[in-house]
Design an enzyme around this catalytic site. Structure first.
Site, mmCIF file in Angstrom:
data_model
loop_
_atom_site.group_PDB
_atom_site.id
_atom_site.type_symbol
_atom_site.label_atom_id
_atom_site.label_comp_id
_atom_site.label_asym_id
_atom_site.label_seq_id
_atom_site.Cartn_x
_atom_site.Cartn_y
_atom_site.Cartn_z
ATOM 1 N N CYS A 63 0.872 -1.186 0.000
ATOM 2 C CA CYS A 63 0.000 0.000 0.000
ATOM 3 C C CYS A 63 0.904 1.230 0.000
ATOM 4 C CB CYS A 63 -0.988 -0.018 1.170
ATOM 5 S SG CYS A 63 -0.233 0.040 2.804
ATOM 6 N N ASN A 111 2.229 1.391 4.500
ATOM 7 C CA ASN A 111 2.502 0.119 5.191
ATOM 8 C C ASN A 111 2.180 0.192 6.684
ATOM 9 O OD1 ASN A 111 5.292 -2.107 5.931
ATOM 10 N ND2 ASN A 111 3.289 -2.674 5.209
ATOM 11 N N ASP A 152 -8.582 4.176 0.957
ATOM 12 C CA ASP A 152 -7.602 4.356 2.028
ATOM 13 C C ASP A 152 -8.289 4.764 3.337
ATOM 14 O OD1 ASP A 152 -5.502 4.942 3.627
ATOM 15 O OD2 ASP A 152 -4.368 5.991 2.079
ATOM 16 N N CYS A 165 -1.521 0.656 7.410
ATOM 17 C CA CYS A 165 -2.963 0.325 7.472
ATOM 18 C C CYS A 165 -3.283 -0.905 6.620
ATOM 19 C CB CYS A 165 -3.824 1.498 7.022
ATOM 20 S SG CYS A 165 -3.658 2.970 8.050
ATOM 21 N N ARG A 166 -3.431 -0.690 5.293
ATOM 22 C CA ARG A 166 -4.018 -1.742 4.467
ATOM 23 C C ARG A 166 -3.111 -2.935 4.209
ATOM 24 N NH1 ARG A 166 -5.437 2.387 -0.089
ATOM 25 N NH2 ARG A 166 -3.539 3.223 0.845
ATOM 26 N N SER A 167 -1.833 -2.694 3.810
ATOM 27 C CA SER A 167 -1.019 -3.863 3.465
ATOM 28 C C SER A 167 -0.667 -4.719 4.679
ATOM 29 C CB SER A 167 0.220 -3.486 2.640
ATOM 30 O OG SER A 167 1.077 -2.617 3.328
HETATM 31 P P1 4NP Z 1 -1.808 2.842 4.157
HETATM 32 O O1 4NP Z 1 -2.448 4.180 4.754
HETATM 33 O O2 4NP Z 1 -1.247 3.213 2.806
HETATM 34 O O3 4NP Z 1 -2.980 1.910 4.034
HETATM 35 O O4 4NP Z 1 -0.767 2.366 5.141
HETATM 36 C C1 4NP Z 1 -1.764 5.408 4.848
HETATM 37 C C2 4NP Z 1 -0.910 5.652 5.898
HETATM 38 C C3 4NP Z 1 -0.281 6.886 6.013
HETATM 39 C C4 4NP Z 1 -0.513 7.861 5.064
HETATM 40 C C5 4NP Z 1 -1.352 7.604 4.011
HETATM 41 C C6 4NP Z 1 -1.982 6.369 3.893
HETATM 42 N N1 4NP Z 1 0.098 9.135 5.167
HETATM 43 O O5 4NP Z 1 -0.171 9.990 4.334
HETATM 44 O O6 4NP Z 1 0.911 9.341 6.075
#
Ligand code: 4NP
Length: 156
Positions: free
Chosen positions: A11, A14, A124, A16-18
């Site tokens: 993702c 790294n 997201d 949340c989703r992955s």
């Molecule tokens: P992820 O979510 O891609 O599912 O881990 C996010 C975590 C942090 C951010 C964006 C998405 N950020 O902008 O910091």
């Protein structure tokens, strides 16, 4: 003997989703007997070293899935050589990896929900705040991926 298949979930951050996908997929393998190796990483280095975001860890815990010890890492070009399936949460992650790698010459990059009958991105939850939907969609995708890899139905 055939080599154990390795799967890398990807993702943006790294956190949340992955990681949710990594630990849901490992649980499916533990419950159904799949002999796979799973890991996760982000296209960005923004969250490097951080633990799984608490609302994501909480929803995993509610489903008796632990992500203890996981820290965010960034996807590297070496991962492309090391992993058989690189499974992204959104099309834009695929585009980021292809930019980094100069394409996908070994055809290893996939989008998680393309394994389902309803192909789409995983929105997201960092922005939507909806970790329940993210969990359900990732769960759906991981089951479909497992069935694709094994040719076997899972208990859902
Ligand atoms: P992820 O979510 O891609 O599912 O881990 C996010 C975590 C942090 C951010 C964006 C998405 N950020 O902008 O910091």
């Amino acid at each position: 003997m055939s080599k154990k298949k390795k799967i890398m979930f990807v993702c943006l951050g790294n956190i949340c989703r992955s990681p949710m996908a990594e630990f849901i997929f490992k649980k499916i393998c533990a419950d159904n007997g799949g002999d796979f190796e799973a890991a996760s990483s982000g296209t960005s280095s923004e969250e490097y070293g951080n633990p799984v975001y608490p609302p994501a860890a909480a929803i995993l815990a509610r489903h008796s899935i632990s992500c203890r010890g996981k820290r965010a890492v960034q996807f590297t070009a070496k991962d492309y050589d090391d992993y058989d399936y690189i499974v992204c949460m959104e099309s834009r992650h695929i585009r980021s990896l292809e930019r980094m790698l100069g394409g996908d010459p070994r055809h290893r990059i996939y989008r998680l929900l393309d394994f389902t009958d309803n192909p789409r991105d995983i929105a997201d939850p960092w922005y939507t705040g909806d970790f329940e939907t993210a969990y359900n969609e990732i769960y759906e995708g991981c089951h479909a991926l497992y069935e694709h890899l094994t040719g076997e139905e899972t208990s859902k």
